[in-house]
Structures are given as structure tokens and as C-alpha cells.
Scaffold this motif. Structure first.
Motif, PDB file in Angstrom:
ATOM      1  N   GLY A   1       0.789  -1.231   0.000  1.00  0.00           N
ATOM      2  CA  GLY A   1       0.000   0.000   0.000  1.00  0.00           C
ATOM      3  C   GLY A   1       0.815   1.273   0.000  1.00  0.00           C
ATOM      4  O   GLY A   1       0.344   2.314   0.490  1.00  0.00           O
ATOM      5  N   LYS A   2       2.022   1.226  -0.587  1.00  0.00           N
ATOM      6  CA  LYS A   2       2.854   2.441  -0.640  1.00  0.00           C
ATOM      7  C   LYS A   2       2.140   3.575  -1.358  1.00  0.00           C
ATOM      8  O   LYS A   2       2.180   4.731  -0.930  1.00  0.00           O
ATOM      9  N   GLY A   3       1.487   3.238  -2.484  1.00  0.00           N
ATOM     10  CA  GLY A   3       0.830   4.269  -3.271  1.00  0.00           C
ATOM     11  C   GLY A   3      -0.264   4.981  -2.504  1.00  0.00           C
ATOM     12  O   GLY A   3      -0.379   6.213  -2.548  1.00  0.00           O
ATOM     13  N   THR A   4      -1.071   4.233  -1.779  1.00  0.00           N
ATOM     14  CA  THR A   4      -2.177   4.851  -1.042  1.00  0.00           C
ATOM     15  C   THR A   4      -1.663   5.693   0.114  1.00  0.00           C
ATOM     16  O   THR A   4      -2.267   6.717   0.475  1.00  0.00           O
TER      17      THR A   4
ATOM     18  N   ALA B   1       8.791   0.494 -14.745  1.00  0.00           N
ATOM     19  CA  ALA B   1       7.414   0.269 -15.209  1.00  0.00           C
ATOM     20  C   ALA B   1       6.778  -0.980 -14.622  1.00  0.00           C
ATOM     21  O   ALA B   1       5.586  -1.214 -14.824  1.00  0.00           O
ATOM     22  N   GLN B   2       7.551  -1.788 -13.892  1.00  0.00           N
ATOM     23  CA  GLN B   2       6.961  -2.992 -13.288  1.00  0.00           C
ATOM     24  C   GLN B   2       6.231  -2.688 -11.996  1.00  0.00           C
ATOM     25  O   GLN B   2       5.539  -3.542 -11.443  1.00  0.00           O
ATOM     26  N   ALA B   3       6.360  -1.480 -11.474  1.00  0.00           N
ATOM     27  CA  ALA B   3       5.661  -1.114 -10.239  1.00  0.00           C
ATOM     28  C   ALA B   3       4.155  -1.051 -10.498  1.00  0.00           C
ATOM     29  O   ALA B   3       3.711  -0.807 -11.621  1.00  0.00           O
ATOM     30  N   GLY B   4       3.379  -1.264  -9.441  1.00  0.00           N
ATOM     31  CA  GLY B   4       1.926  -1.192  -9.547  1.00  0.00           C
ATOM     32  C   GLY B   4       1.329  -0.687  -8.250  1.00  0.00           C
ATOM     33  O   GLY B   4       0.936  -1.470  -7.398  1.00  0.00           O
ATOM     34  N   HIS B   5       1.268   0.637  -8.095  1.00  0.00           N
ATOM     35  CA  HIS B   5       0.800   1.251  -6.858  1.00  0.00           C
ATOM     36  C   HIS B   5      -0.623   1.771  -7.074  1.00  0.00           C
ATOM     37  O   HIS B   5      -0.835   2.756  -7.793  1.00  0.00           O
ATOM     38  N   ASN B   6      -1.585   1.112  -6.466  1.00  0.00           N
ATOM     39  CA  ASN B   6      -2.995   1.441  -6.696  1.00  0.00           C
ATOM     40  C   ASN B   6      -3.452   2.580  -5.791  1.00  0.00           C
ATOM     41  O   ASN B   6      -3.269   2.528  -4.575  1.00  0.00           O
ATOM     42  N   VAL B   7      -4.043   3.581  -6.419  1.00  0.00           N
ATOM     43  CA  VAL B   7      -4.610   4.717  -5.693  1.00  0.00           C
ATOM     44  C   VAL B   7      -6.070   4.864  -6.094  1.00  0.00           C
ATOM     45  O   VAL B   7      -6.402   4.874  -7.287  1.00  0.00           O
ATOM     46  N   VAL B   8      -6.931   4.964  -5.086  1.00  0.00           N
ATOM     47  CA  VAL B   8      -8.356   5.192  -5.303  1.00  0.00           C
ATOM     48  C   VAL B   8      -8.739   6.483  -4.592  1.00  0.00           C
ATOM     49  O   VAL B   8      -8.506   6.625  -3.389  1.00  0.00           O
ATOM     50  N   LEU B   9      -9.313   7.425  -5.335  1.00  0.00           N
ATOM     51  CA  LEU B   9      -9.758   8.676  -4.731  1.00  0.00           C
ATOM     52  C   LEU B   9     -11.130   8.489  -4.080  1.00  0.00           C
ATOM     53  O   LEU B   9     -11.873   7.567  -4.432  1.00  0.00           O
TER      54      LEU B   9
END
Length: 405
Positions: free
Chosen positions: A16-19, A40-48
């Protein structure tokens, strides 16, 4: 908090680094988010809170808040993947993503040739696949180590003849079929015309202006030195690169963890329990990484990651809304040894591979059921849990303890 912040994952990634970065940018003024490893292999999900969602790979996770991104010299830059990411950002309301982006000229370029060669290498491993993301980041790093004078960097996008010669060398050395070099040169020149390419002075200026959030990629348990070879990333996932970029300036080190331990793809996961955890719409089976795996909170593994990272100042604990109660407090065969940075790299990889092989056979020892996760994690790791998250949005976060800095 008004000082600089470094956000690092103390697991295998996906904690959850992105959030956490998005929350930081929503709560206070941030001058920039700096990516200091991976690509580009990173995948940090952010939901507003309004429901918009983006999976951040190269853009920083503060982008939806209007915070600029700087891709440092430690990042691996893929202009093709970046273009696709920018297009999605435009579709959800970011009018000019490239206008929020600066890129260090010394950052390595990932090319279609690296992607092709990396995927070919992973397929050749058959049942012994390492769990590559298939984006060519490891191949880019390996090629740069073997051929430092031939490795393309972002600054070459401003020098088409140099770029063409390097791309041709990469294509030949890796035995790739296509696309044509001229086509790649055109794409990269267009990229260089859309973003601001910078040197060291740029980041130094940003650091003087105000708070900068350094956003890590992957997790410490996948670190190129401290992870368990060969199920690792070609990247330094600890605080090390960010501290180098800070050049002596202080920063609060934030370690991010879940209330249960996860892993994407093969490799040790001592507490694995396929029935554990709620459905995760943004973490699924990947064609290259493989399955998204879940296990009970592994205090032994995360304590090891904390030591390998050199400690941290505060923890952010996500997924507090998950119905989980078990914590692994020991292994039947004892804890993994902490890597000694004084030993040679070759010896270090052999040692980490041996530990990893043991962990593949290891069995967990569980403690009492957990009913207060922040207290339990703080007690197990000896670091206060200062940020708690009960969901994917910034509104789901709470400050649980006084934050340092």
C-alpha cells in the motif's frame, strides 16, 4: 510533519505504498514525489474518494493531487509504458501528466529489446521461473552492469545518433528481432520533447523549496541484496537510494505493512494460506508474475526486512479492515540470518539463495489471536504504528500516534 519523507515497503510489495503517498499529498503541501528505484513494473494502486482509480507505475502516486513527479537517476524509465500510463491519467481527469514530470538524464532507458530478452529468459526457466514482471527492468539493469558504455540513458534521447548506436548495440547483443531502431529513436525523441530532462541541480532545488516524498517500489523482501535469490528484483528497495539523493538532508523513514503478508509470484511465503484475505480487485494473477498469494502476518520476515533496511521511524499499517487474527511469531527452524553488507556480492547471493531454499520448506509458529493490530505490530517490530488504513482512499486513513519530523 513538514520535512521530507521516504516510503518503503517492508514486505514483498503490494503493501500500500501508493495509497500512503496519496494520503500524504492530500493532507499537506508536497513539492514533488520522487521515484528512487524500479520502473514500469511497479503497480501502486490509488483510489480517490470519488471512485477514480489509477495503478501508478512510473508517475508518482501524488499525481491525482496535482503533485509533480521526478524520476531520479535510480529509476529505470520506459517511455512506451509511460505513454500508456499518461493516457489513462488523462482519461480520469489529469489534463497534462507530462507537465507534472521531470526525469534525470542519467536514468537508464528500458527498451523493447530489454523487454523481449527478459521475457525470453523467464520463459526458458520453465517451472523454475523467478516471477519476473515481464517489463524488462531486470534485463536493463543487467545489461548496464555488463555494458556500461552501451547502456542507453534518458539523456541520449536528446542525441539521436548516440541513441541509435546504443539501441542497435542492445538489439544485437540481446539477439532481438525488433522493432526497428529508427522507430524506437522516433518514439524516444518525442518523449524527450514532452518532458523536462534534468540533472542533479533540479532535485537539489526542489528539496530546498519544501517537503518531498520519496516513493519506493517493490518491497525490502525482494531487494537485490537482502531478498532471497533468485526470487528478487534488480533493484535496491531499501531507504538507501533515497538517502543518497537527499545528500545528507534529513527525512522521516516510513515502513509500510499489511495486516497479512502477501507475495506476487513464486518464492518463499512461510505463512501462506490461500483461503486468507478478502478479494482484491487490483491484485490478481499476472501473466508473468503468476498468482497473487496471501499468508498470515509474518513478524519474522518483516522484522528481518526492517533490519535489512536499517530501521525506520514509523510504520504505516494498511488493510486494518481485513478479517485476520493470526501472527507468525517464529519459524520452526529459527529466523533467517541478517545479511552482512561486508561480504562480497557473489557470496551474498549464494547465502541468500540458501536461506531462501530453507524458507521454502519452513513452517510458521503462531502466537495468540490478534485483536489490536497496531499494538501487536508495534510490539513485534519495536516501531510505532503512526498511520492506520481501513480502506483504499485517503479518507480511510488515520494518524494513530505522533508522527516524527
Amino acid at each position: 510533519m513538514t520535512g521530507h519523507v521516504i516510503v518503503v515497503d517492508l514486505g514483498h510489495g503490494d503493501c500500500g505504498k501508493g495509497t500512503v503517498v496519496d494520503w500524504w499529498c492530500a493532507e499537506r503541501r508536497v513539492e514533488a514525489v520522487v521515484r528512487f528505484n524500479g520502473g514500469a513494473q511497479a503497480g501502486h494502486n490509488v483510489v480517490l474518494p470519488d471512485g477514480r482509480h489509477h495503478t501508478f507505475a512510473q508517475f508518482g502516486s501524488g499525481t491525482l493531487r496535482g503533485v509533480p513527479t521526478h524520476l531520479s537517476r535510480f529509476a529505470v524509465v520506459d517511455p512506451v509504458a509511460l505513454s500508456a500510463e499518461a493516457a489513462h491519467l488523462v482519461s480520469i481527469g489529469v489534463p497534462d501528466p507530462y507537465g507534472l514530470l521531470t526525469v534525470d538524464r542519467d536514468a537508464l532507458l528500458a527498451t523493447p529489446y530489454h523487454v523481449e530478452a527478459g521475457r525470453r529468459r523467464e520463459l526458458a526457466r520453465g517451472a523454475d521461473r523467478h516471477g519476473s514482471c515481464g517489463m524488462g527492468v531486470g534485463e536493463t539493469m543487467a545489461f548496464a552492469l555488463d555494458h556500461p558504455d552501451l547502456a542507453p540513458v534518458v539523456g541520449d534521447c536528446e542525441r539521436p545518433r548516440v541513441l541509435a548506436a546504443k539501441l542497435a548495440a542492445v538489439r544485437e547483443a540481446l539477439g532481438c528481432a525488433g522493432p526497428p531502431v529508427a522507430e524506437c529513436v522516433a518514439v524516444y525523441r518525442a518523449f524527450a520533447g514532452r518532458v523536462a530532462l534534468t540533472g542533479d541541480a533540479h532535485l537539489a532545488g526542489v528539496l530546498r523549496r519544501g517537503t518531498v516524498v520519496f516513493e519506493g517500489a517493490q518491497g525490502v523482501l525482494l531487494d537485490e541484496r537482502h531478498g532471497f535469490h533468485p526470487y528478487t528484483t534488480w533493484s535496491t528497495t531499501t531507504f538507501r537510494n533515497a538517502l543518497t539523493l537527499l545528500g545528507g538532508a534529513g527525512a522521516v523513514r516510513v515502513g509500510v505493512l499489511r495486516t497479512y503478508t502477501t507475495r506476487h509470484g513464486p518464492g518463499p511465503l512461510v505463512t501462506e494460506d490461500p483461503a486468507l484475505g478478502p478479494p482484491e480487485p487490483h491484485n490478481r494473477f499476472g501473466p508473468w508474475q503468476g498468482a497473487f498469494r496471501t499468508g498470515h502476518f509474518d513478524a519474522v520476515a518483516h522484522r528481518y526486512a526492517l533490519q535489512a533496511a536499517g530501521g525506520c521511524d514509523v510504520l504505516a499499517l494498511t488493510h486494518l479492515d481485513a478479517p485476520v487474527t493470526r501472527m507468525c511469531v517464529g519459524y520452526a527452524g529459527g529466523p533467517p540470518p541478517v545479511l552482512d553488507d561486508g561480504i562480497g556480492v557473489a557470496d551474498g547471493l549464494a547465502r541468500q539463495a540458501a536461506v531462501g531454499a530453507r524458507l521454502l520448506r519452513e513452517r510458521p509458529v503462531y502466537g495468540d489471536a490478534v485483536d489490536d493490530w497496531p499494538a501487536a505490530v508495534s510490539g513485534a517490530l519495536g516501531v510505532p504504528v503512526g498511520i492506520g488504513s481501513w480502506g483504499p482512499t485517503s479518507d480511510d486513513k488515520r494518524v494513530l500516534a505522533t508522527l516524527p519530523g
